[in-house]
Design an enzyme around this catalytic site. Structure first.
Site, PDB file in Angstrom:
ATOM      1  N   TYR A 152       4.651   3.051  -5.280  1.00  0.00           N
ATOM      2  CA  TYR A 152       3.166   2.848  -5.111  1.00  0.00           C
ATOM      3  C   TYR A 152       2.894   2.474  -3.846  1.00  0.00           C
ATOM      4  O   TYR A 152       1.642   3.013  -3.086  1.00  0.00           O
ATOM      5  CB  TYR A 152       2.910   1.443  -5.879  1.00  0.00           C
ATOM      6  CG  TYR A 152       1.426   0.691  -5.696  1.00  0.00           C
ATOM      7  CD1 TYR A 152       0.638   1.455  -6.518  1.00  0.00           C
ATOM      8  CD2 TYR A 152       1.236  -0.003  -5.039  1.00  0.00           C
ATOM      9  CE1 TYR A 152      -0.628   1.094  -6.405  1.00  0.00           C
ATOM     10  CE2 TYR A 152      -0.238  -0.684  -5.124  1.00  0.00           C
ATOM     11  CZ  TYR A 152      -1.064   0.076  -5.701  1.00  0.00           C
ATOM     12  OH  TYR A 152      -2.387  -0.459  -5.401  1.00  0.00           O
ATOM     13  N   LYS A 206       0.269   4.578  -1.498  1.00  0.00           N
ATOM     14  CA  LYS A 206      -0.823   3.902  -1.012  1.00  0.00           C
ATOM     15  C   LYS A 206      -1.096   4.050   0.807  1.00  0.00           C
ATOM     16  O   LYS A 206      -2.134   4.304   1.304  1.00  0.00           O
ATOM     17  CB  LYS A 206      -1.043   2.558  -1.439  1.00  0.00           C
ATOM     18  CG  LYS A 206      -1.497   2.269  -2.678  1.00  0.00           C
ATOM     19  CD  LYS A 206      -2.808   2.738  -2.953  1.00  0.00           C
ATOM     20  CE  LYS A 206      -3.272   2.833  -4.429  1.00  0.00           C
ATOM     21  NZ  LYS A 206      -4.907   3.103  -4.463  1.00  0.00           N
TER      22      LYS A 206
END
Length: 267
Positions: A161, A165
């Site tokens: 993740y 990002k």
């Protein structure tokens, strides 16, 4: 009229059915913008749009799979047609799948890359095509990508993740440069939200327990608060107000920037 007044602006918010996206859509509407909710959750998205209309806003819903190029083309065309333009895109749709690096699941990482990175990139692509001179909207505008504090600090259990990002941050800066050099008239910025106790945020806390990183969700949340100088979790309104700012004329000379909205956690 203030510089934060978005009256007459038309906005599309991805992942707008619930959580942060719904809060951002509501804040844009309260600032005067017409808002199109875009999401794969058709029933929930339609209810969110209905709620905005009941409160007096101009709002609609369009189904959108952010990983699909044709779906984006339809969503943008529908927005331009129904709202009579497009000035603001909020690339909010995203997923988080926790896991230790030693147990990395290729499918989980692929899913996050598709939604978080490809989804945002396709959004920028189609926003540029609509907003640039000669496009169906053609008046320039603002794109706000939603990155994460996870792009700025190391946090265990979310390597995939965090990587996606961080990619959103880089995408933002390159897109802003291209828009400026090619005269599109579109500002591109991103925000780095801190942890917000939405359904997604609290699932992350639970995941930390499952992975053996914290003894309880409460302990995980407590440690996040301990890392945050302002001493609390974020609220949906904190993130939504930052989006309104970046969409507004108050941010007219800001592009290619990442705005931390994390209570100081990422400094």
């Amino acid at each position: 009229m203030t510089q934060f007044d978005l009256t007459g602006r038309k906005a599309l918010v991805t992942g707008g059915a619930q959580g942060l996206g719904a809060g951002m859509a509501e804040a844009l509407a309260k600032a005067g913008a017409s808002v199109m909710i875009a999401d794969i959750q058709t029933d929930t998205g339609q209810k969110t749009a209905d709620t905005l209309r009941d409160a007096g806003a101009v709002a609609g819903f369009v189904p959108l799979d952010v990983t699909d190029d044709d779906s984006w083309q339809n969503a943008i065309a529908t927005t331009v047609s129904e709202l009579d333009g497009l000035d603001i895109l909020v690339n909010n749709a995203g997923i988080e799948l926790s896991g230790l690096v030693i147990d990395l699941d290729p499918q989980d990482v692929t899913s996050m890359l598709q939604v978080n990175v490809l989804g945002a990139a396709l959004g920028v692509k189609h926003a540029f095509r609509a907003m640039r001179p000669g496009g169906p909207a053609g008046a320039g505008g603002a794109v706000i990508n939603i990155s994460s504090v996870a792009a700025t600090i190391p946090f265990p259990g979310i390597a995939g993740y965090s990587a996606t990002k961080a990619a959103v941050d880089r995408l933002t800066r390159v897109a802003a440069l291209e828009s400026g050099k090619l005269g599109y008239g579109v500002r591109v910025n991103c925000i780095y939200p801190g942890l917000v106790p939405t359904e997604m945020g609290m699932k992350l806390a639970d995941d930390m327990v499952t992975l053996g990183l914290w003894p309880s969700a409460e302990a995980a949340v407590g440690d996040v608060i301990g890392l945050t100088p302002l001493g609390r979790l974020g609220e949906v309104s904190d993130m939504a107000d930052a989006v309104v700012f970046l969409a507004s004329d108050a941010a007219r000379f800001i592009t290619g920037a990442g705005l931390p909205v994390d209570g100081g956690m990422g400094m």
